[in-house]
Design a protein around this motif. Structure first.
Motif, PDB file in Angstrom:
ATOM      1  N   VAL A   1       0.844  -1.198   0.000  1.00  0.00           N
ATOM      2  CA  VAL A   1       0.000   0.000   0.000  1.00  0.00           C
ATOM      3  C   VAL A   1       0.879   1.247   0.000  1.00  0.00           C
ATOM      4  CG1 VAL A   1      -1.749   1.309   1.267  1.00  0.00           C
ATOM      5  CG2 VAL A   1      -1.873  -1.196   1.178  1.00  0.00           C
ATOM      6  N   ARG A   2       1.925   1.242   0.831  1.00  0.00           N
ATOM      7  CA  ARG A   2       2.823   2.390   0.894  1.00  0.00           C
ATOM      8  C   ARG A   2       3.558   2.574  -0.436  1.00  0.00           C
ATOM      9  NH1 ARG A   2       4.150  -0.217   5.646  1.00  0.00           N
ATOM     10  NH2 ARG A   2       6.378  -0.457   5.177  1.00  0.00           N
ATOM     11  N   THR A   3       3.911   1.472  -1.074  1.00  0.00           N
ATOM     12  CA  THR A   3       4.596   1.554  -2.367  1.00  0.00           C
ATOM     13  C   THR A   3       3.676   2.168  -3.418  1.00  0.00           C
ATOM     14  OG1 THR A   3       5.926  -0.400  -1.859  1.00  0.00           O
ATOM     15  CG2 THR A   3       5.757   0.230  -4.170  1.00  0.00           C
ATOM     16  N   GLU A   4       2.440   1.691  -3.467  1.00  0.00           N
ATOM     17  CA  GLU A   4       1.472   2.248  -4.426  1.00  0.00           C
ATOM     18  C   GLU A   4       1.238   3.737  -4.161  1.00  0.00           C
ATOM     19  OE1 GLU A   4       0.028   1.057  -7.023  1.00  0.00           O
ATOM     20  OE2 GLU A   4       0.694  -1.018  -6.909  1.00  0.00           O
ATOM     21  N   LEU A   5       1.183   4.090  -2.880  1.00  0.00           N
ATOM     22  CA  LEU A   5       0.978   5.495  -2.515  1.00  0.00           C
ATOM     23  C   LEU A   5       2.122   6.353  -3.042  1.00  0.00           C
ATOM     24  CD1 LEU A   5      -0.337   7.830  -0.937  1.00  0.00           C
ATOM     25  CD2 LEU A   5       0.936   7.051   1.069  1.00  0.00           C
ATOM     26  N   MET A   6       3.354   5.860  -2.876  1.00  0.00           N
ATOM     27  CA  MET A   6       4.514   6.625  -3.325  1.00  0.00           C
ATOM     28  C   MET A   6       4.476   6.875  -4.833  1.00  0.00           C
ATOM     29  SD  MET A   6       7.205   7.930  -1.744  1.00  0.00           S
ATOM     30  CE  MET A   6       5.978   8.894  -1.002  1.00  0.00           C
ATOM     31  N   GLU A   7       4.010   5.896  -5.580  1.00  0.00           N
ATOM     32  CA  GLU A   7       3.960   6.025  -7.036  1.00  0.00           C
ATOM     33  C   GLU A   7       2.950   7.082  -7.480  1.00  0.00           C
ATOM     34  OE1 GLU A   7       3.192   2.087  -8.398  1.00  0.00           O
ATOM     35  OE2 GLU A   7       5.209   1.354  -7.933  1.00  0.00           O
ATOM     36  N   GLN A   8       2.010   7.407  -6.594  1.00  0.00           N
ATOM     37  CA  GLN A   8       0.999   8.418  -6.932  1.00  0.00           C
ATOM     38  C   GLN A   8       1.419   9.832  -6.547  1.00  0.00           C
ATOM     39  OE1 GLN A   8      -1.576   7.469  -8.754  1.00  0.00           O
ATOM     40  NE2 GLN A   8      -0.730   5.399  -8.587  1.00  0.00           N
ATOM     41  N   ILE A   9       2.496   9.947  -5.754  1.00  0.00           N
ATOM     42  CA  ILE A   9       2.903  11.267  -5.271  1.00  0.00           C
ATOM     43  C   ILE A   9       3.275  12.223  -6.417  1.00  0.00           C
ATOM     44  CG2 ILE A   9       4.647  12.514  -3.919  1.00  0.00           C
ATOM     45  CD1 ILE A   9       2.650  11.174  -2.143  1.00  0.00           C
ATOM     46  N   PRO A  10       4.116  11.807  -7.390  1.00  0.00           N
ATOM     47  CA  PRO A  10       4.490  12.758  -8.452  1.00  0.00           C
ATOM     48  C   PRO A  10       3.308  13.302  -9.251  1.00  0.00           C
ATOM     49  CG  PRO A  10       6.058  10.949  -8.378  1.00  0.00           C
ATOM     50  CD  PRO A  10       4.937  10.576  -7.466  1.00  0.00           C
TER      51      PRO A  10
ATOM     52  N   PHE B   1      -0.359  17.932 -10.333  1.00  0.00           N
ATOM     53  CA  PHE B   1      -1.717  18.509 -10.303  1.00  0.00           C
ATOM     54  C   PHE B   1      -1.782  19.703  -9.352  1.00  0.00           C
ATOM     55  CE2 PHE B   1      -5.669  18.694  -7.837  1.00  0.00           C
ATOM     56  CZ  PHE B   1      -6.552  19.091  -8.828  1.00  0.00           C
ATOM     57  N   LEU B   2      -1.184  19.560  -8.174  1.00  0.00           N
ATOM     58  CA  LEU B   2      -1.204  20.653  -7.202  1.00  0.00           C
ATOM     59  C   LEU B   2      -0.423  21.867  -7.715  1.00  0.00           C
ATOM     60  CD1 LEU B   2      -0.681  18.638  -3.886  1.00  0.00           C
ATOM     61  CD2 LEU B   2      -2.789  19.694  -4.701  1.00  0.00           C
ATOM     62  N   GLN B   3       0.662  21.604  -8.429  1.00  0.00           N
ATOM     63  CA  GLN B   3       1.451  22.703  -8.992  1.00  0.00           C
ATOM     64  C   GLN B   3       0.640  23.470 -10.028  1.00  0.00           C
ATOM     65  OE1 GLN B   3       4.300  23.755  -8.075  1.00  0.00           O
ATOM     66  NE2 GLN B   3       5.077  25.043  -9.727  1.00  0.00           N
ATOM     67  N   GLU B   4      -0.096  22.736 -10.853  1.00  0.00           N
ATOM     68  CA  GLU B   4      -0.916  23.380 -11.884  1.00  0.00           C
ATOM     69  C   GLU B   4      -2.100  24.121 -11.280  1.00  0.00           C
ATOM     70  OE1 GLU B   4      -1.891  20.050 -14.281  1.00  0.00           O
ATOM     71  OE2 GLU B   4       0.013  20.064 -15.397  1.00  0.00           O
ATOM     72  N   SER B   5      -2.538  23.676 -10.100  1.00  0.00           N
ATOM     73  CA  SER B   5      -3.690  24.301  -9.431  1.00  0.00           C
ATOM     74  C   SER B   5      -3.249  25.091  -8.209  1.00  0.00           C
ATOM     75  CB  SER B   5      -4.694  23.219  -9.005  1.00  0.00           C
ATOM     76  OG  SER B   5      -4.991  22.346 -10.065  1.00  0.00           O
ATOM     77  N   ARG B   6      -2.054  25.637  -8.258  1.00  0.00           N
ATOM     78  CA  ARG B   6      -1.451  26.251  -7.075  1.00  0.00           C
ATOM     79  C   ARG B   6      -2.302  27.343  -6.419  1.00  0.00           C
ATOM     80  NH1 ARG B   6       4.951  26.684  -6.170  1.00  0.00           N
ATOM     81  NH2 ARG B   6       4.851  27.078  -3.937  1.00  0.00           N
ATOM     82  N   PRO B   7      -2.992  28.182  -7.196  1.00  0.00           N
ATOM     83  CA  PRO B   7      -3.816  29.201  -6.515  1.00  0.00           C
ATOM     84  C   PRO B   7      -4.847  28.594  -5.566  1.00  0.00           C
ATOM     85  CG  PRO B   7      -3.542  29.752  -8.829  1.00  0.00           C
ATOM     86  CD  PRO B   7      -2.986  28.373  -8.659  1.00  0.00           C
ATOM     87  N   LYS B   8      -5.320  27.383  -5.899  1.00  0.00           N
ATOM     88  CA  LYS B   8      -6.327  26.747  -5.044  1.00  0.00           C
ATOM     89  C   LYS B   8      -5.685  25.978  -3.886  1.00  0.00           C
ATOM     90  CE  LYS B   8      -9.533  26.070  -8.916  1.00  0.00           C
ATOM     91  NZ  LYS B   8     -10.273  25.062  -9.718  1.00  0.00           N
ATOM     92  N   PHE B   9      -4.467  25.428  -4.126  1.00  0.00           N
ATOM     93  CA  PHE B   9      -3.801  24.610  -3.100  1.00  0.00           C
ATOM     94  C   PHE B   9      -2.365  25.102  -2.921  1.00  0.00           C
ATOM     95  CE2 PHE B   9      -6.594  21.903  -5.734  1.00  0.00           C
ATOM     96  CZ  PHE B   9      -7.589  21.636  -4.808  1.00  0.00           C
ATOM     97  N   PRO B  10      -2.182  26.284  -2.384  1.00  0.00           N
ATOM     98  CA  PRO B  10      -0.839  26.883  -2.354  1.00  0.00           C
ATOM     99  C   PRO B  10       0.176  26.140  -1.500  1.00  0.00           C
ATOM    100  CG  PRO B  10      -2.377  28.160  -1.038  1.00  0.00           C
ATOM    101  CD  PRO B  10      -3.197  27.142  -1.765  1.00  0.00           C
ATOM    102  N   THR B  11      -0.270  25.472  -0.432  1.00  0.00           N
ATOM    103  CA  THR B  11       0.687  24.837   0.484  1.00  0.00           C
ATOM    104  C   THR B  11       0.455  23.344   0.673  1.00  0.00           C
ATOM    105  OG1 THR B  11      -0.709  25.357   2.403  1.00  0.00           O
ATOM    106  CG2 THR B  11       0.956  26.995   1.761  1.00  0.00           C
ATOM    107  N   ALA B  12      -0.450  22.776  -0.105  1.00  0.00           N
ATOM    108  CA  ALA B  12      -0.809  21.361   0.115  1.00  0.00           C
ATOM    109  C   ALA B  12       0.379  20.415  -0.042  1.00  0.00           C
ATOM    110  CB  ALA B  12      -1.931  20.969  -0.849  1.00  0.00           C
ATOM    111  N   PHE B  13       1.176  20.636  -1.086  1.00  0.00           N
ATOM    112  CA  PHE B  13       2.304  19.731  -1.325  1.00  0.00           C
ATOM    113  C   PHE B  13       3.292  19.763  -0.164  1.00  0.00           C
ATOM    114  CE2 PHE B  13       6.672  19.156  -2.862  1.00  0.00           C
ATOM    115  CZ  PHE B  13       6.592  17.828  -3.277  1.00  0.00           C
ATOM    116  N   PHE B  14       3.645  20.975   0.279  1.00  0.00           N
ATOM    117  CA  PHE B  14       4.673  21.110   1.305  1.00  0.00           C
ATOM    118  C   PHE B  14       4.176  20.647   2.677  1.00  0.00           C
ATOM    119  CE2 PHE B  14       5.084  24.473  -1.919  1.00  0.00           C
ATOM    120  CZ  PHE B  14       6.233  24.016  -2.538  1.00  0.00           C
ATOM    121  N   GLU B  15       2.866  20.796   2.917  1.00  0.00           N
ATOM    122  CA  GLU B  15       2.330  20.419   4.219  1.00  0.00           C
ATOM    123  C   GLU B  15       2.053  18.923   4.327  1.00  0.00           C
ATOM    124  OE1 GLU B  15      -1.069  22.667   5.311  1.00  0.00           O
ATOM    125  OE2 GLU B  15      -0.042  24.598   5.241  1.00  0.00           O
ATOM    126  N   TYR B  16       1.621  18.307   3.219  1.00  0.00           N
ATOM    127  CA  TYR B  16       1.150  16.930   3.306  1.00  0.00           C
ATOM    128  C   TYR B  16       2.018  15.909   2.563  1.00  0.00           C
ATOM    129  CZ  TYR B  16      -3.051  19.307   4.969  1.00  0.00           C
ATOM    130  OH  TYR B  16      -3.921  20.098   5.668  1.00  0.00           O
TER     131      TYR B  16
END
Length: 269
Positions: free
Chosen positions: A4-13, A18-33
């Motif tokens: 499960v952890r391995t599959e999760l890691m593969e989804q991170i990039p 997606f978060l980078q492209e939608s940064r105005p909506k999710f400005p800190t999501a990547f760095f926080e989570y």
């Protein structure tokens, strides 16, 4: 479950993109989570999870999705901990490999100040020859990442050590990356220090080292040429290329391109 952890890691990039492209909506999501998960999984007890985490980290760096501050404050410290002298052998080998791969993706200042001192220590690791082997195989990339001044001051002495290592595989790896190391140095260092060193490799007692040195002979000689007159240059991926002259291009305008690409390990060198 590790799977499960391995599959999760593969989804991170892809999530990070997606978060980078939608940064105005999710400005800190990547760095926080997401970033804390990536860092934590670099020390996971399961090697498959760690491998997935390492691959995710490199993808994030390639895509320039990690802030410089996070690289220096979160990623580099954990890699330095994993490559400490008292670190677990398996973790150390993996971390050295990551350091070598990520060096070309970071700023020169970050590599020189945070990673280069530890890399120099690892070149002399007397406990694990696998660590020295990784350092030798990636030596040219590290030289290219830090530039001429740091290469000549800190890395060339370590390169001499590795070229005389008791393990022949180390000397062979040095012979294979000799052109990349030479290209980063000044003509004087190339002539006075690297030329005698190369002669020692081409005269090595081990047949495999001599063969690797002979294969690198042409690329090494090419680093003495004046790029503007010889048309030789090193591309970003570390390969030696030959740029045809204007006259050749004009005279062969109806012919396929005459560009030639050589790598330092090419059997046809």
């Amino acid at each position: 479950e590790p799977t499960v952890r391995t599959e999760l890691m593969e989804q991170i990039p892809p999530i990070a993109i997606f978060l980078q492209e939608s940064r105005p909506k999710f400005p800190t999501a990547f760095f926080e989570y997401l970033m804390p998960i990536v860092v934590r999984y670099l020390t996971d007890v399961n090697n498959q999870v760690r491998k997935a985490g390492q691959e995710a980290l490199l993808i994030l760096l390639e895509q320039d999705l990690i802030a410089q501050s996070d690289i220096e404050n979160k990623v580099c410290p954990i890699l330095l901990d994993l490559t400490a002298p008292d670190s677990d052998d398996e973790y150390k080998v993996e971390a050295v490999n990551i350091i070598c791969k990520m060096a070309s993706m970071l700023s020169r200042t970050t590599v020189e100040h945070m990673l280069l001192p530890r890399f120099c220590e690892l070149c002399s690791d007397g406990k694990l020859f696998q660590v020295r082997k990784i350092c030798a195989a990636n030596f040219g990339d590290i030289c290219n990442a830090v530039g001429q001044e740091a290469t000549e001051r800190l890395l060339i002495p370590k390169f001499f050590e590795l070229c005389s290592d008791s393990v022949w595989g180390m000397r062979k790896a040095c012979a294979e990356c000799f052109m990349a190391v030479s290209y980063t140095t000044s003509p004087e260092v190339r002539r006075s220090k690297l030329s005698p060193l190369f002669i020692s490799l081409i005269s090595d007692t081990c047949r495999w080292v001599r063969q690797a040195a002979f294969q690198s002979l042409g690329p090494f000689i090419s680093t003495f040429a004046n790029p503007s007159s010889a048309g030789l240059y090193i591309r970003e991926d570390g390969t030696l290329s030959i740029r045809p002259s204007t006259e050749d291009v004009n005279s062969n305008s109806c012919q396929p391109s005459n560009n030639i690409t050589l790598t330092s390990s090419s059997t046809n060198a």
